[in-house]
Design a protein around this motif. Structure first.
Motif, PDB file in Angstrom:
ATOM      1  N   ARG A 134       0.858  -1.182   0.000  1.00  0.00           N
ATOM      2  CA  ARG A 134       0.000   0.000   0.000  1.00  0.00           C
ATOM      3  C   ARG A 134       0.897   1.236   0.000  1.00  0.00           C
ATOM      4  O   ARG A 134       2.106   1.149   0.217  1.00  0.00           O
ATOM      5  CB  ARG A 134      -0.926  -0.003   1.218  1.00  0.00           C
ATOM      6  CG  ARG A 134      -0.237  -0.009   2.555  1.00  0.00           C
ATOM      7  CD  ARG A 134      -1.211   0.245   3.693  1.00  0.00           C
ATOM      8  NE  ARG A 134      -0.511   0.153   4.969  1.00  0.00           N
ATOM      9  CZ  ARG A 134      -0.464  -0.931   5.719  1.00  0.00           C
ATOM     10  NH1 ARG A 134      -1.102  -2.013   5.325  1.00  0.00           N
ATOM     11  NH2 ARG A 134       0.197  -0.933   6.851  1.00  0.00           N
ATOM     12  N   ARG A 136       0.815   4.043   2.048  1.00  0.00           N
ATOM     13  CA  ARG A 136       1.295   4.412   3.380  1.00  0.00           C
ATOM     14  C   ARG A 136       1.806   3.156   4.082  1.00  0.00           C
ATOM     15  O   ARG A 136       1.015   2.329   4.528  1.00  0.00           O
ATOM     16  CB  ARG A 136       0.179   5.074   4.177  1.00  0.00           C
ATOM     17  CG  ARG A 136      -0.235   6.430   3.605  1.00  0.00           C
ATOM     18  CD  ARG A 136      -1.226   7.129   4.517  1.00  0.00           C
ATOM     19  NE  ARG A 136      -2.444   6.350   4.684  1.00  0.00           N
ATOM     20  CZ  ARG A 136      -3.362   6.590   5.608  1.00  0.00           C
ATOM     21  NH1 ARG A 136      -3.190   7.569   6.467  1.00  0.00           N
ATOM     22  NH2 ARG A 136      -4.451   5.856   5.673  1.00  0.00           N
ATOM     23  N   ARG A 285     -11.120   4.176  -3.758  1.00  0.00           N
ATOM     24  CA  ARG A 285     -11.736   4.098  -2.430  1.00  0.00           C
ATOM     25  C   ARG A 285     -10.926   3.219  -1.486  1.00  0.00           C
ATOM     26  O   ARG A 285     -10.940   3.420  -0.267  1.00  0.00           O
ATOM     27  CB  ARG A 285     -13.171   3.560  -2.551  1.00  0.00           C
ATOM     28  CG  ARG A 285     -14.148   4.530  -3.183  1.00  0.00           C
ATOM     29  CD  ARG A 285     -15.577   4.095  -2.943  1.00  0.00           C
ATOM     30  NE  ARG A 285     -15.873   2.797  -3.543  1.00  0.00           N
ATOM     31  CZ  ARG A 285     -16.320   2.621  -4.788  1.00  0.00           C
ATOM     32  NH1 ARG A 285     -16.522   3.685  -5.579  1.00  0.00           N
ATOM     33  NH2 ARG A 285     -16.572   1.415  -5.245  1.00  0.00           N
ATOM     34  N   GLY A 287      -7.802   3.218  -1.295  1.00  0.00           N
ATOM     35  CA  GLY A 287      -6.627   3.936  -0.828  1.00  0.00           C
ATOM     36  C   GLY A 287      -5.499   4.081  -1.829  1.00  0.00           C
ATOM     37  O   GLY A 287      -4.469   4.677  -1.501  1.00  0.00           O
ATOM     38  N   ARG A 288      -5.683   3.558  -3.063  1.00  0.00           N
ATOM     39  CA  ARG A 288      -4.598   3.698  -4.043  1.00  0.00           C
ATOM     40  C   ARG A 288      -5.191   3.983  -5.428  1.00  0.00           C
ATOM     41  O   ARG A 288      -5.427   3.067  -6.211  1.00  0.00           O
ATOM     42  CB  ARG A 288      -3.739   2.450  -4.096  1.00  0.00           C
ATOM     43  CG  ARG A 288      -2.498   2.629  -4.965  1.00  0.00           C
ATOM     44  CD  ARG A 288      -1.428   1.619  -4.625  1.00  0.00           C
ATOM     45  NE  ARG A 288      -0.175   1.922  -5.272  1.00  0.00           N
ATOM     46  CZ  ARG A 288       0.998   1.474  -4.858  1.00  0.00           C
ATOM     47  NH1 ARG A 288       1.079   0.725  -3.786  1.00  0.00           N
ATOM     48  NH2 ARG A 288       2.097   1.778  -5.507  1.00  0.00           N
TER      49      ARG A 288
END
Length: 292
Positions: A134, A136, A285, A287-288
């Motif tokens: 991911r 982060r 949605r 996160g990437r």
């Protein structure tokens, strides 16, 4: 597990070039020691006849090195199981229930296409940034839904893998995990990072030679051109180019990277199969956004 219970079937694929005489036997011993699953294992010799293979394990010797993703494809064609486990030959499963615990993740989530354990160096306990699937990655112990994968140690649902078309064999090396993950997401599935399941893997540096920089750049272009809706391709490549210019300080590495980028733009990525806009929205949605 009670008598008569049907155990889940796991097909394991291990690649070798006979260049890890200490790590490979340990990897195979830890794989064959797994409990609670039915294992079907194949060792693929990429440009060699596999050596140091435990008795009873099937092998495939390839006359030339076809690259990691195609080697995995060849191996997957020769094993049977509801789940495919791709396992680097220098990794090590520290617990005998690792595969059973990964399988349990799929049993809890019917839309789960791949499960990613946490990789950590056995000496230092460090989990490298590139092993956390991911953006982060400051906390490698944080679990959750992920949109890419660390290809070296991952479990994939077999029927989803087949529907996605397997790994992009012609990539040879690098970014094949992004390609496969995006295709799995485009089937309506997703991936999960499960950091409480730990697999040991030495923390080596892939940026050791020109091949890394060339193929890393070329395949990044290929992933975008094959998989993204047309309007997103230039945004993806522009973002990657800016990040690369900021990260690379070595002039020679930058030169090779630019050459690889141009090679990717020249073609060779294969037929376009762009993901739907719905998939792009789901990735965002999760996160990437697929422009990174």
């Amino acid at each position: 597990m009670s008598a008569g219970t049907i155990r889940p079937t796991v097909a394991a694929v291990v690649l070798t070039m006979n260049d890890r005489p200490e790590e490979f036997p340990r990897a195979m011993a830890s794989l064959l020691a797994q409990e609670g699953v039915e294992l079907d294992v194949v060792v693929v010799g990429n440009g060699c006849v596999p050596e140091q293979v435990p008795a009873g394990v099937r092998t495939v010797g390839l006359p030339e090195n076809v690259g990691i993703p195609e080697g995995r494809n060849i191996g997957a064609d020769r094993v049977k199981g509801d789940y495919l486990f791709f396992f680097d030959n220098d990794a090590h499963l520290p617990d005998t229930d690792t595969l059973a615990r990964l399988v349990a993740e799929f049993a809890r989530d019917p839309r789960l296409a791949y499960a990613q354990p946490r990789l950590c160096d056995p000496e230092t306990g460090v989990t490298l940034r590139r092993w956390v699937p991911r953006l982060r990655a400051s906390d490698p112990a944080r679990p959750g839904i992920v949109t890419v994968m660390a290809e070296g140690v991952v479990m994939v649902r077999r029927d989803a893998y087949d529907r996605a078309g397997g790994w992009p064999g012609h990539f040879f090396l690098f970014h094949e995990g992004v390609e496969l993950a995006w295709r799995l997401w485009d089937l309506g599935c997703h991936g999960r990072y499960v950091p409480d399941i730990v697999v040991h893997h030495p923390a080596t540096d892939p940026a050791r030679h020109d091949t890394f920089y060339r193929l890393n750049a070329r395949n990044r272009v290929w992933v975008a051109r094959r998989n993204l809706p047309g309007p997103l391709v230039p945004f993806n490549l522009a973002t990657w180019s800016l990040i690369t210019l900021w990260r690379i300080r070595d002039p020679e590495a930058l030169r090779v990277t630019v050459a690889g980028f141009r090679e990717g733009l020249a073609g060779g990525q294969g037929p376009r199969q762009p993901m739907s806009w719905k998939t792009a929205a789901r990735l965002t949605r999760a996160g990437r956004p697929p422009v990174f």
